[in-house]
Design a protein around this motif. Structure first.
Motif, PDB file in Angstrom:
ATOM      1  N   ALA A  29       0.829  -1.207   0.000  1.00  0.00           N
ATOM      2  CA  ALA A  29       0.000   0.000   0.000  1.00  0.00           C
ATOM      3  C   ALA A  29       0.859   1.251   0.000  1.00  0.00           C
ATOM      4  O   ALA A  29       0.445   2.306  -0.467  1.00  0.00           O
ATOM      5  N   ALA A  30       2.093   1.123   0.507  1.00  0.00           N
ATOM      6  CA  ALA A  30       2.957   2.288   0.629  1.00  0.00           C
ATOM      7  C   ALA A  30       3.363   2.853  -0.722  1.00  0.00           C
ATOM      8  O   ALA A  30       3.778   3.996  -0.814  1.00  0.00           O
ATOM      9  N   TYR A  31       3.252   2.066  -1.776  1.00  0.00           N
ATOM     10  CA  TYR A  31       3.582   2.565  -3.113  1.00  0.00           C
ATOM     11  C   TYR A  31       2.843   3.839  -3.453  1.00  0.00           C
ATOM     12  O   TYR A  31       3.319   4.695  -4.162  1.00  0.00           O
ATOM     13  N   PHE A  32       1.623   3.913  -2.949  1.00  0.00           N
ATOM     14  CA  PHE A  32       0.764   5.032  -3.326  1.00  0.00           C
ATOM     15  C   PHE A  32       0.863   6.160  -2.316  1.00  0.00           C
ATOM     16  O   PHE A  32       0.168   7.141  -2.413  1.00  0.00           O
ATOM     17  N   ALA A  33       1.721   5.967  -1.317  1.00  0.00           N
ATOM     18  CA  ALA A  33       1.753   6.915  -0.213  1.00  0.00           C
ATOM     19  C   ALA A  33       2.778   8.006  -0.446  1.00  0.00           C
ATOM     20  O   ALA A  33       3.450   8.427   0.459  1.00  0.00           O
ATOM     21  N   VAL A  34       2.933   8.451  -1.674  1.00  0.00           N
ATOM     22  CA  VAL A  34       4.020   9.375  -1.964  1.00  0.00           C
ATOM     23  C   VAL A  34       3.617  10.827  -1.764  1.00  0.00           C
ATOM     24  O   VAL A  34       4.322  11.592  -1.146  1.00  0.00           O
ATOM     25  N   ASP A  35       2.486  11.209  -2.274  1.00  0.00           N
ATOM     26  CA  ASP A  35       2.234  12.640  -2.436  1.00  0.00           C
ATOM     27  C   ASP A  35       1.177  13.203  -1.494  1.00  0.00           C
ATOM     28  O   ASP A  35       0.505  14.164  -1.824  1.00  0.00           O
ATOM     29  N   GLY A  36       1.001  12.611  -0.345  1.00  0.00           N
ATOM     30  CA  GLY A  36      -0.025  13.129   0.541  1.00  0.00           C
ATOM     31  C   GLY A  36      -1.419  12.897  -0.004  1.00  0.00           C
ATOM     32  O   GLY A  36      -2.281  13.756   0.057  1.00  0.00           O
ATOM     33  N   HIS A  37      -1.632  11.694  -0.566  1.00  0.00           N
ATOM     34  CA  HIS A  37      -2.928  11.373  -1.159  1.00  0.00           C
ATOM     35  C   HIS A  37      -4.070  11.454  -0.159  1.00  0.00           C
ATOM     36  O   HIS A  37      -5.157  11.936  -0.477  1.00  0.00           O
ATOM     37  N   THR A  38      -3.814  10.952   1.047  1.00  0.00           N
ATOM     38  CA  THR A  38      -4.901  10.887   2.021  1.00  0.00           C
ATOM     39  C   THR A  38      -5.403  12.275   2.377  1.00  0.00           C
ATOM     40  O   THR A  38      -6.611  12.512   2.439  1.00  0.00           O
ATOM     41  N   ALA A  39      -4.437  13.181   2.596  1.00  0.00           N
ATOM     42  CA  ALA A  39      -4.835  14.546   2.950  1.00  0.00           C
ATOM     43  C   ALA A  39      -5.661  15.152   1.824  1.00  0.00           C
ATOM     44  O   ALA A  39      -6.654  15.837   2.074  1.00  0.00           O
ATOM     45  N   ARG A  40      -5.277  14.845   0.556  1.00  0.00           N
ATOM     46  CA  ARG A  40      -6.032  15.395  -0.579  1.00  0.00           C
ATOM     47  C   ARG A  40      -7.446  14.841  -0.640  1.00  0.00           C
ATOM     48  O   ARG A  40      -8.414  15.552  -0.907  1.00  0.00           O
TER      49      ARG A  40
END
Lengths: 765, 177
Positions: A482-493
């Protein structure tokens, strides 16, 4: 040069340090030497006297003699024989002796069909009982909901005690009595306390300890459908062998992986599988809480997605492909996507990913200096077992934790506040002890360290000698995937889009943002902007109950996939069985019996997430771009797909290196006067395993764990997202000023470990 | 020479035939007349009960394992006193070949072959006999055997050490010589 000895004239290769029995078993010649007390993980004892061989000395002075193969070190050109009258007599008479008191209840014994004693008796040819005297009997103990005891079957090989006391270092099980009345059990009836108690079932060569969960839904081992799988209950990724029959999962056993779990499995891995058969498990598509037809629900969800006001939330609890499929769908629809439920978790995942290659558990076992941070055993029990093996080998252990964990009792416990950990870790770089050791290993519970702690750990490792290694553990099986997608602050967006009412629908894949996932408090505060949620999940969670549409997914033994474990190892698991309705009550099913061939006897179980997402892509007319993107990401992330039977492949270092640029996370400042939060984790607790009734009956009481000098019966905690009133559980040896809370509590408060919390103590009246 | 021998053979054959004239018919007009079958005749299997009237089957699954046509399917269950029994037990008689392996394999003498061998139905699915149809009320060919009196497990009416050929339970805590 290849080193060999000779057994019955055949050459047997061996490596130095092996004994004769070990080498013979490795060479596939176990049929010639029956044995009981030897176990590859427990070593030789020489208690059963079964593995006799005849040794022919090379000089003329000594006559040939019978000796025990498990106690005989293999040496070059040793001449051994088992085809010999004396050896045969020994084999035959020892097995007859062991069988004297055996109750011969194989038909009602769960070990039957996988019983070492049965195999050895047949192999040795002992078929007729000559002794007709009375048999010795024992009273049995109730050892809790997981292990069933039937002492009459015991052959006193001592494997159970050697495992429980020596390997697992448990202290509530032992051997009592003397003479021929030797008794293996607890001092008093009660559940076994060790998180590894289930291994007694596999270690016992007869049916003294059998699987109590399997017992209630029993099938013979020859009827079981088995296949290679990977444990979905924590980041270690132990290899397992689930067994199913008639479309229902019956048991899980350990599968040999040389570097992760050669022989054993923790109780969460062994008994947590009952989430698959839980009555609350969603198995039919639901719309607005009522069962509905698949295509009706799918059309509704597709309509929602078409509006273009949807967000996508993946999960470290799901496998790589499902997360990828969701990501590809979000990509096609240009919708916001996040794989982790909170920015804090996202930062943590990035920092975990950026750590250099973690040691395998077999590396941990050979470490000579260990530093453990947080409650490692509660998060990843198998890592604790590896640490205990290192302790047996003479390693030095330091435990930095706020609670006296079981591991803390075995080593040098240094009570530590979680917020002090990053500074302590930075200080470790100057630790002379650590720099001087041959193989130092640092292990930690990821959430206790937090992003700042893991970041400090990486910086410290860079300053330590190259032989120092570190691993951090989390209780979801696929944090790295899952960390692959954790680059750009996706959750906050994603949360921002929901707050700004840019989206009003959430498609969750095995995520529980309204329940116990990290950051659930924030999500709950965003509920007013949410017009509805669609959930793809295999367990009943708060989000599933609150969702507009529920698409049930296949459990992990019911499908293929990949997990990426704590060391970045991509491991594949295979579909073991197809779920069907159980045939326990034939009267109900008799009418649906197929009249002609090709009929479907029972409704099939839920499909995979990829199937659901593919159907949605079909309804949205984006199958081709979705498939192209999916294939592209898959090629990028795991260009080589490992086979389920293989030990797995490690992630490319280049892929991990891009996480090193992530900004250094700042920890929230905590004053010395503040009450500070730490994570309490029970060894059986995990979202999937929480649905396993038998295991959960052992769960400790929910409450707030504080040091023993607090006498208030209840406390109310307040965080940014809510208040929580909990009973207080005083713990002797806990650090003052720290309170330990379970993950649900954190989710409710909206806080994270190492942060300050407001507490109101209720005075006892 | 050969013609003479042929006549002798013919004559002997005729004599064999003539010898049987006085005897009655050895065939019977089945199915109007019932067959007298030997006790070890292999007809359809049934599940018998022990002398106490409880079902003998302990759901050990040996019969389904040994069955060459895989026509036996059962699921084990547990009673309150942890006595094993088959929750469901079904035999597909359109597959059964009456080989008797199940009877041979059964360690509790529960499954026994009856003398019933000719039974017919209109549909294949009616040949799938469920447990209610298989379980009979008697002990079958073995009137006295009761597996649980010999096996070392405890039941509601039998504690450890009360089985046949068992000594009373030992005190596992004792260190006395």
């Amino acid at each position: 040069m290849k080193r060999v000895f000779y057994l019955d004239g055949q050459t047997v290769p061996f490596t130095s340090g092996q004994n004769v029995l070990e080498a013979a078993i490795a060479a596939g010649m176990a049929r010639q030497i029956p044995y009981f007390c030897y176990h590859p993980a427990l070593g030789s004892l020489g208690a059963c006297r079964q593995c006799a061989v005849k040794i022919y000395p090379h000089d003329d002075k000594h006559p040939p003699r019978v000796t025990m193969a498990c106690l005989l070190p293999a040496s070059d050109n040793l001449q051994l024989a088992t085809v010999d009258k004396e050896v045969h007599t020994e084999h035959r008479e020892i097995i007859e002796l062991l069988m004297l008191n055996h109750p011969l209840d194989c038909p009602v014994c769960d070990e039957g069909g996988q019983c070492h004693l049965q195999d050895m008796t047949v192999q040795t040819g002992h078929a007729v009982r000559r002794y007709s005297g009375p048999k010795r009997t024992y009273h049995d103990q109730d050892l809790g909901p997981l292990v069933y005891q039937e002492m009459n079957r015991c052959i006193t090989c001592y494997r159970c005690v050697r495992f429980y006391q020596d390997t697992a270092q448990g202290d509530d099980f032992g051997v009592f009595g003397s003479r021929d009345r030797v008794y293996f059990g607890r001092l008093e009836d009660g559940p076994l306390e060790s998180p590894f108690s289930g291994n007694l079932v596999e270690v016992c060569p007869t049916g003294v300890f059998t699987d109590k969960v399997f017992r209630h839904d029993y099938a013979r081992v020859w009827d079981l459908q088995q296949g290679p799988s990977v444990c979905p209950h924590c980041a270690v990724g132990c290899n397992t062998m689930p067994g199913a029959r008639l479309g229902t999962l019956r048991r899980v056993r350990a599968r040999h992986h040389p570097e992760i779990n050669p022989h054993f499995l923790c109780d969460r891995g062994r008994y947590g599988f009952r989430y698959v058969t839980a009555a609350e498990r969603p198995v039919q598509a639901r719309l607005h809480g009522a069962r509905s037809r698949q295509d009706v629900v799918l059309r509704q969800v597709a309509m929602r997605l078409q509006e273009g006001r949807s967000g996508f939330l993946g999960s470290p609890r799901e496998d790589v492909q499902s997360n990828l499929a969701l990501f590809a769908l979000a990509d096609c629809l240009h919708a916001p996507f996040a794989a982790l439920s909170s920015p804090w978790m996202e930062a943590l995942a990035q920092q975990c990913m950026a750590l250099p290659q973690a040691p395998t558990l077999s590396d941990v076992e050979t470490a000579d200096h260990l530093i453990v941070m947080g409650d490692l055993g509660g998060v990843a029990p198998m890592a604790e077992l590896a640490v205990r093996q290192a302790l047996r080998n003479g390693a030095q252990l330091t435990v930095l934790a706020s609670q006296p964990t079981p591991l803390a009792e075995a080593g040098d416990y240094r009570p530590t506040r979680p917020s002090a950990l990053p500074d302590l870790i930075t200080g470790l770089a100057e630790d002379v002890c650590l720099q001087g050791s041959r193989r130092p290993v640092i292990l930690a519970a990821a959430e206790t360290l937090g992003p700042a702690g893991v970041h400090a750990l990486r910086k410290t490792l860079a300053r330590l000698p190259a032989n120092a290694r570190a691993g951090v553990f989390q209780n979801s099986p696929n944090l790295f995937g899952a960390a692959y997608f954790a680059v750009d602050g996706h959750t906050a967006r994603l949360q921002h889009a929901l707050r700004q009412r840019q989206i009003d629908h959430l498609l969750c894949l095995a995520a529980d943002p309204l329940g116990s996932d990290w950051g659930a408090g924030t999500w709950r505060s965003l509920v007013p902007g949410l017009q509805g949620a669609t959930v793809l999940d295999m367990v009943d969670t708060d989000t599933v109950r609150a969702a507009e549409a529920v698409l049930p997914t296949a459990a992990f033994p019911e499908r293929d996939g990949f997990f990426i474990n704590y060391e970045g190892r991509i491991q594949a698991f295979a579909q073991v069985y197809r779920r069907e309705a159980p045939v326990l009550h034939p009267q109900e099913n008799v009418n649906s019996f197929p009249a002609a061939a090709g009929g479907q006897m029972h409704p099939l179980g839920p499909p995979t997430p990829q199937y659901w997402l593919g159907r949605l892509a079909e309804l949205l007319d984006i199958v081709k771009p979705w498939q192209e993107r999916l294939a592209f990401y898959q090629h990028f992330l795991c260009p080589i797909s490992p086979h389920p039977d293989s030990p797995g492949v490690l992630l490319d270092d280049a892929l991990r290196a891009r996480f090193e640029i992530a900004a250094a996370p700042a920890a929230a400042p905590v004053g010395t006067e503040d009450w500070e939060l730490d994570l309490f984790h029970w060894y059986g607790g995990e979202t999937l395993a929480d649905a396993a009734a038998e295991l959960q009956s052992l769960a400790p009481a929910r409450g707030l764990r504080v040091s023993a000098d607090i006498s208030a019966p209840f406390a109310t905690l307040s965080g940014p997202c809510g208040r929580l009133r909990l009973p207080v559980i005083p713990i002797v040896g806990m650090v003052a000023g720290v309170v330990a809370l379970d993950q649900e509590g954190f989710a409710e408060l909206g806080l994270y470990p190492g942060e300050a919390v407001q507490i109101q103590w209720e005075v006892a009246s | 020479m050969s013609a003479y021998r042929s006549f002798v053979q013919l004559g002997l054959g005729l004599w064999t035939t003539l010898r049987q004239i006085g005897r009655g018919a050895s065939t019977i007009s089945y199915p109007e007349e019932a067959l007298k079958l030997p006790p070890r005749w292999r007809g359809r299997p049934a599940l018998t009960r022990d002398p106490d009237g409880d079902e003998r089957c302990v759901a050990c699954q040996l019969c389904s394992a040994v069955c060459p046509t895989r026509c036996i399917e059962l699921q084990a269950g547990e009673r309150e006193d942890e006595r094993r029994y088959p929750v469901s037990f079904r035999i597909n008689f359109s597959r059964c070949i009456y080989c008797g392996f199940c009877e041979e394999a059964c360690p509790t003498l529960a499954i026994q072959l009856l003398d019933e061998f000719a039974f017919s139905t209109e549909h294949h699915q009616d040949f799938i006999y469920e447990k209610e149809a298989l379980l009979i009320d008697g002990t079958g060919k073995h009137p006295h055997y009761n597996f649980y009196r010999h096996a070392g497990v405890a039941l509601h009416d039998k504690d450890k050490g009360q089985g046949s050929n068992e000594s009373p339970p030992v005190n596992g805590r004792s260190n006395l010589p």
